[in-house]
Design an enzyme around this catalytic site. Structure first.
Site, mmCIF file in Angstrom:
data_model
loop_
_atom_site.group_PDB
_atom_site.id
_atom_site.type_symbol
_atom_site.label_atom_id
_atom_site.label_comp_id
_atom_site.label_asym_id
_atom_site.label_seq_id
_atom_site.Cartn_x
_atom_site.Cartn_y
_atom_site.Cartn_z
ATOM 1 N N ASP A 1 29.173 29.382 34.203
ATOM 2 C CA ASP A 1 27.994 28.814 34.842
ATOM 3 C C ASP A 1 27.762 27.523 34.081
ATOM 4 O OD1 ASP A 1 25.279 27.998 35.240
ATOM 5 O OD2 ASP A 1 24.908 29.945 36.159
ATOM 6 N N HIS A 2 28.019 26.399 34.709
ATOM 7 C CA HIS A 2 28.062 25.163 33.928
ATOM 8 C C HIS A 2 26.701 24.800 33.314
ATOM 9 C CE1 HIS A 2 26.660 23.174 37.633
ATOM 10 N NE2 HIS A 2 26.295 22.163 36.882
ATOM 11 N N HIS B 1 22.241 29.480 38.225
ATOM 12 C CA HIS B 1 21.663 28.518 37.273
ATOM 13 C C HIS B 1 20.208 28.836 36.891
ATOM 14 C CE1 HIS B 1 25.290 26.530 38.244
ATOM 15 N NE2 HIS B 1 24.890 25.869 39.306
HETATM 16 C C1 BG6 Z 1 26.340 23.645 41.625
HETATM 17 C C2 BG6 Z 1 25.836 23.812 43.025
HETATM 18 O O1 BG6 Z 1 26.624 24.875 41.033
HETATM 19 O O2 BG6 Z 1 25.360 22.963 40.850
HETATM 20 C C3 BG6 Z 1 25.490 22.470 43.637
HETATM 21 O O3 BG6 Z 1 26.828 24.454 43.803
HETATM 22 C C4 BG6 Z 1 24.536 21.720 42.758
HETATM 23 O O4 BG6 Z 1 24.940 22.630 44.942
HETATM 24 C C5 BG6 Z 1 25.044 21.669 41.319
HETATM 25 O O5 BG6 Z 1 24.402 20.415 43.272
HETATM 26 C C6 BG6 Z 1 23.995 21.095 40.406
HETATM 27 O O6 BG6 Z 1 24.535 20.866 39.144
HETATM 28 P P1 BG6 Z 1 23.937 19.760 38.177
HETATM 29 O O7 BG6 Z 1 24.690 19.946 36.904
HETATM 30 O O8 BG6 Z 1 24.185 18.439 38.830
HETATM 31 O O9 BG6 Z 1 22.482 20.054 38.060
#
Ligand code: BG6
Length: 482
Positions: free
Chosen positions: A177-178, A240
């Site tokens: 989960d980044h 997230h």
């Molecule tokens: C991804 C979603 O996991 O996270 C996207 O699939 C979203 O829809 C993105 O835009 C958001 O990531 P960050 O790091 O730009 O907040």
């Protein structure tokens, strides 16, 4: 041990946009051993050089000013490509032979990164197992990293976990989960557990409620087809936002290591009672931005939510009675991820001109992105104005404080951790399942039609206006801070 990093889904967007630039940056910073091999696998027929050339172009674009042609050529010497089809067992035997040749018969850590369409996760893991590529479950030198979404509901997540566990032990599995790779998310643990002053007030006695907002300015764009089947709950909240919730609400782990951290995180989700009956109408809110159904790939009558707000309660000693409001949407006023800890009002106000409402009480705002930092809001006496007060703040800002140090991409930290065998910032099987247990009933209720209303909003706002009314009916306001 040298590392071999195998990317399934090598021709995909994530590989060129995030994974290769992250590996290249790790090499540039001297964190990736020089003999690390990167092997791309997908159905497209590339030669090693063709793949390297296409990655050189994309990395230059995505690594920006950090791209150095000379360093890239050195890095690219260890980048390889092997065509392969997930449906073909023989391709896995060939891949294994190719990897062994690269590894020169030496022991190596192998990380298999599944960056392909989610329907291929199960089959790929099975093929790895059948080809004997999952290795010995005890030594953990073979690992698999699985991108989100991990399942589309509880049943599919459980099924995928079963399939994965037939080939890999849980210790070998890294569900990514980044958001956990973001510095400011890790800093939330530092804030809470490396400082003594927050812990005594981090509970129901001092906190009125918590708001977790992940707002995005972008619309669904090219991913409309995928998005229409997912919606904001599957795309953002199940992963997230619930990760942010867990880190905000968890107890201190006994030590900073994968299982103690994840044990505490899971307990938070287990304490959230899944919604039922009237809860959906009262505690969930959904919206869709105007124009959403005009995107190519979106059903013209789509009821998919592009905005959601939820009120979740954590039933334990620390948090009983403290609502956690989660809110996320596309096509909002700005891109911001923030966690607002709203403290209670003082028990008794001495000053006639003193603040009275909850919004005047102390507030800690954790800016996850893009203005990374933390602000503590408190009342201050206005000079030469009797006992008049005004809210002011202590403001910590990453950019200001750590000048010259740019924020790394989340993937850098996570890929390095996977290579080094540290799963602290990855989700465990029970964690993803617990997250689905919270989201599943909501998705089902929303699909059942009438509850709650799907409100429309214009792009460029903080979601539907009615969401502010929903909040004020509970005696609270959203903090819309861009
Ligand atoms: C991804 C979603 O996991 O996270 C996207 O699939 C979203 O829809 C993105 O835009 C958001 O990531 P960050 O790091 O730009 O907040």
């Amino acid at each position: 041990m040298p590392h071999t990093f195998v990317i399934f889904g090598a021709s995909g967007d994530l590989t060129s946009r995030k994974l290769i630039p992250a590996l290249y940056n790790l090499r540039r910073k001297g964190r990736l051993p020089e003999d690390t091999k990167v092997v791309g696998v997908s159905r497209t027929a590339f030669s090693h050089d063709e793949w390297r050339a296409s990655l050189a172009e994309s990395t230059e674009k995505f690594a920006g000013e950090n791209f150095d042609a000379e360093l890239w050529s050195k890095f690219a010497e260890n980048v390889f490509y092997q065509p392969g089809d997930v449906a073909n067992a023989e391709d896995f035997t060939k891949l294994d032979a190719f990897l062994k040749e690269l590894e020169n018969g030496d022991e190596a850590t192998r990380v298999y990164y599944l960056s392909m369409a989610p329907r291929f996760y199960g089959p790929t893991v099975e093929q790895l197992g059948k080809a004997g590529m999952a290795g010995d479950t005890d030594d953990c030198s073979r690992r698999v990293v699985i991108e989100k979404p991990f399942g589309t509901d509880l049943a599919t997540a459980q099924e995928l976990n079963k399939v994965v566990h037939r080939s890999f032990d849980e210790k070998q599995v890294y569900r990514i989960d980044h958001y956990l790779g973001k510095e400011t998310v890790q800093n939330l643990m530092v804030l809470r557990f490396a400082n003594a002053i927050f812990e005594p007030i981090w509970n129901r006695n001092f906190i009125d409620h918590v708001q977790i907002t992940v707002a995005e300015e972008v619309e669904v764009g090219k991913r409309a087809g995928y998005y229409d089947s997912a919606g904001v709950v599957r795309d953002m909240i199940q992963n997230h936002l619930l990760q942010l919730l867990m880190i905000t609400a968890m107890e201190a782990p006994v030590r900073y290591a994968a299982d103690p951290v994840r044990d505490e995180k899971v307990k938070v989700l287990q304490a959230v009672k899944p919604m039922q009956g009237d809860d959906f109408r009262r505690d969930t809110f959904r919206g869709q931005y105007r124009g959403y159904t005009g995107h190519e790939g979106v059903d013209a009558r789509s009821r998919t939510a592009t905005f959601a707000a939820l009120k979740l309660c954590i039933h334990n000693w620390r948090w009983q009675g403290v609502p956690f409001y989660l809110r996320s949407g596309k096509a909002m006023s700005c891109r911001t991820t923030q966690i607002v800890i709203q403290f209670r009002q003082p028990p008794h106000m001495l000053f006639n001109d003193g603040p009275r409402g909850i919004t005047d009480a102390n507030r800690l705002v954790i800016q996850v992105q893009p203005n990374e930092g933390i602000q503590l809001h408190f009342q201050t006496k206005v000079p030469d104005a009797g006992m008049k007060m005004r809210q002011t703040d202590l403001d910590f800002n990453y950019q200001r404080e750590f000048r010259g140090r740019s924020m790394p991409e989340a993937y850098e930290r996570l890929l390095l951790d996977a290579l080094e065998g540290d799963a602290s910032l990855f989700a465990r099987a029970d964690e993803v399942e617990a997250a689905w247990k919270i989201c599943d009933p909501i998705l089902q209720a929303w699909q059942s039609g009438d509850k709650p209303t799907l409100y429309m909003y214009d792009p460029g706002f903080w979601g539907p206006e009615e969401c502010s009314e929903w909040m004020s009916a509970q005696g609270r306001n959203w903090f819309d801070i861009c």
